[in-house]
Design a protein around this motif. Structure first.
Motif, PDB file in Angstrom:
ATOM      1  N   VAL A   2      69.518  53.092  45.529  1.00  0.00           N
ATOM      2  CA  VAL A   2      70.852  52.555  45.825  1.00  0.00           C
ATOM      3  C   VAL A   2      71.857  52.992  44.746  1.00  0.00           C
ATOM      4  N   LEU A   3      72.971  53.563  45.191  1.00  0.00           N
ATOM      5  CA  LEU A   3      74.019  53.978  44.254  1.00  0.00           C
ATOM      6  C   LEU A   3      75.160  52.972  44.208  1.00  0.00           C
ATOM      7  N   LYS A   4      75.397  52.319  45.353  1.00  0.00           N
ATOM      8  CA  LYS A   4      76.548  51.416  45.435  1.00  0.00           C
ATOM      9  C   LYS A   4      76.246  50.288  46.431  1.00  0.00           C
ATOM     10  N   ARG A   5      76.761  49.096  46.137  1.00  0.00           N
ATOM     11  CA  ARG A   5      76.586  47.960  47.054  1.00  0.00           C
ATOM     12  C   ARG A   5      77.943  47.380  47.400  1.00  0.00           C
ATOM     13  N   GLU A   6      78.131  47.052  48.645  1.00  0.00           N
ATOM     14  CA  GLU A   6      79.338  46.314  49.048  1.00  0.00           C
ATOM     15  C   GLU A   6      78.867  45.031  49.714  1.00  0.00           C
ATOM     16  N   PHE A   7      79.537  43.937  49.399  1.00  0.00           N
ATOM     17  CA  PHE A   7      79.071  42.641  49.891  1.00  0.00           C
ATOM     18  C   PHE A   7      79.904  42.138  51.063  1.00  0.00           C
ATOM     19  N   ASN A   8      79.230  41.441  51.974  1.00  0.00           N
ATOM     20  CA  ASN A   8      79.899  40.787  53.113  1.00  0.00           C
ATOM     21  C   ASN A   8      80.963  41.665  53.764  1.00  0.00           C
ATOM     22  N   VAL A   9      80.541  42.789  54.246  1.00  0.00           N
ATOM     23  CA  VAL A   9      81.487  43.735  54.823  1.00  0.00           C
ATOM     24  C   VAL A   9      81.657  43.427  56.318  1.00  0.00           C
ATOM     25  N   TYR A  10      82.917  43.186  56.702  1.00  0.00           N
ATOM     26  CA  TYR A  10      83.188  42.871  58.104  1.00  0.00           C
ATOM     27  C   TYR A  10      83.634  44.150  58.812  1.00  0.00           C
ATOM     28  N   LEU A  11      82.877  44.558  59.805  1.00  0.00           N
ATOM     29  CA  LEU A  11      83.180  45.815  60.498  1.00  0.00           C
ATOM     30  C   LEU A  11      83.249  45.586  62.002  1.00  0.00           C
ATOM     31  N   SER A  12      83.965  46.495  62.664  1.00  0.00           N
ATOM     32  CA  SER A  12      83.947  46.417  64.129  1.00  0.00           C
ATOM     33  C   SER A  12      83.863  47.817  64.721  1.00  0.00           C
ATOM     34  N   ALA A  13      83.265  47.864  65.899  1.00  0.00           N
ATOM     35  CA  ALA A  13      83.138  49.128  66.624  1.00  0.00           C
ATOM     36  C   ALA A  13      83.577  48.864  68.062  1.00  0.00           C
ATOM     37  N   PRO A  14      84.904  48.938  68.330  1.00  0.00           N
ATOM     38  CA  PRO A  14      85.395  48.576  69.661  1.00  0.00           C
ATOM     39  C   PRO A  14      84.752  49.399  70.788  1.00  0.00           C
ATOM     40  N   ARG A  15      84.357  50.634  70.444  1.00  0.00           N
ATOM     41  CA  ARG A  15      83.733  51.498  71.443  1.00  0.00           C
ATOM     42  C   ARG A  15      82.450  50.863  71.996  1.00  0.00           C
ATOM     43  N   HIS A  16      81.753  50.140  71.152  1.00  0.00           N
ATOM     44  CA  HIS A  16      80.501  49.497  71.579  1.00  0.00           C
ATOM     45  C   HIS A  16      80.672  47.992  71.806  1.00  0.00           C
TER      46      HIS A  16
END
Lengths: 199, 96
Positions: A68-82
């Motif tokens: 692991v090089l980098k961590r991001e916490f609690n990332v909220y993402l969306s993919a409207p296509r799916h």
């Protein structure tokens, strides 16, 4: 006025987990709008506490063994296509140029990976791919009730295909409002919050 | 699954709280620090976690024993013991 059926619907990986537990969950929750009241369940509350703690503790710790090089916490993402959205506990950038989701589970590792957990990781992978444009070919689960045992899960293109099919099946129930067949695993009904209204 | 919950808890407050948890889980008090009733696997797990959060693991003892129906049928009760039929849900309502 536009019909409700054409309103954009987005699903979360948790809903997919519930669908895999029993397809009728989606009917009761999304079509009839009957809440699960999961916030009243002790294990759910404890799980949330563990999540909160994890965010504070070991923030700077990178799992070097996993590359692991980098961590991001609690990332909220969306993919409207799916028609998909969701919050990922940790998004990891790995040394090999790929990325991976990491999910904490308030559960014990019982020497087998459940289909629901696996699919949840695949959907997180889909969200990361859509938003970061990097390949995601594995994910990680941390079992907090087994001394934070980490399980690495390989994600194949076939897994992504299957996950999209499941999403489509859930959207179908939500949009058309039909009562799907219940799960064939009878022991799941024993502890289901909808058992009193499921005919 | 028929489950016994047996405890020996030093302090009054957690002891009362554990008893209350057992009652809330829907199992019956068959002796002062002994509860028995039908719980599913998730309910057993949940009760265990709740009790663990209350007790002092250095001084207290709690046993959670699941027991199959076959073995329960072999249990011998003497004196002022509980009614087996009440535990196994053979009697669902009690009119006095």
């Amino acid at each position: 006025m536009e019909s409700l059926n054409h309103e954009p619907v987005t699903l979360t990986p948790s809903e997919v987990l519930e669908y895999l537990f029993c397809p009728r969950y989606i009917y009761f929750m999304n079509v009839l709008g009957i809440p699960q009241r999961e916030e009243k369940r002790y294990k759910v509350l404890r799980g949330r506490e563990v999540h909160r703690e994890k965010q504070i503790r070991n923030r700077a710790y990178l799992r070097k063994k996993l590359g692991v090089l980098k961590r991001e916490f609690n990332v909220y993402l969306s993919a409207p296509r799916h028609h998909l959205r969701g919050q990922i506990d940790e998004v990891l950038t790995l040394a090999d140029g790929s990325m991976a989701p990491l999910d904490y589970k308030f559960a014990e590792w019982k020497e087998r990976l459940y289909r629901g957990y696996r699919t949840q990781l695949v959907l997180y992978g889909l969200l990361i791919q859509e938003n970061y444009g990097k390949p995601v070919n594995r994910g990680f689960l941390v079992y907090t009730r087994s001394q934070n045992h980490v399980v690495a899960v390989e994600i194949t293109p076939q897994d992504y295909k299957k996950a999209v099919e499941i999403l489509r099946a859930i959207l179908d129930i939500t949009r058309h409002g039909f009562l799907p067949r219940r799960t064939t695993a009878k022991n799941r009904c024993l502890d289901c919050c909808y058992k009193n209204i499921c005919v | 699954m028929l489950t016994w919950v047996i405890y020996d808890i030093v302090k009054d407050k957690p002891r009362t709280q554990v008893a209350r948890l057992c009652q809330r889980a829907g199992i019956m008090r068959v002796q002062y620090s002994v509860f028995l009733g039908d719980l599913n696997a998730n309910e057993i797990d949940e009760l265990g976690l709740q009790i663990k959060a209350l007790i002092n693991e250095e001084t207290d003892r709690v046993y959670i024993f699941p027991m199959c129906k076959e073995d329960f049928s072999k249990v011998r009760l003497l004196g002022q013991a509980f009614d087996k039929k009440l535990i196994t849900n053979e009697i669902r309502e009690l009119f006095l």
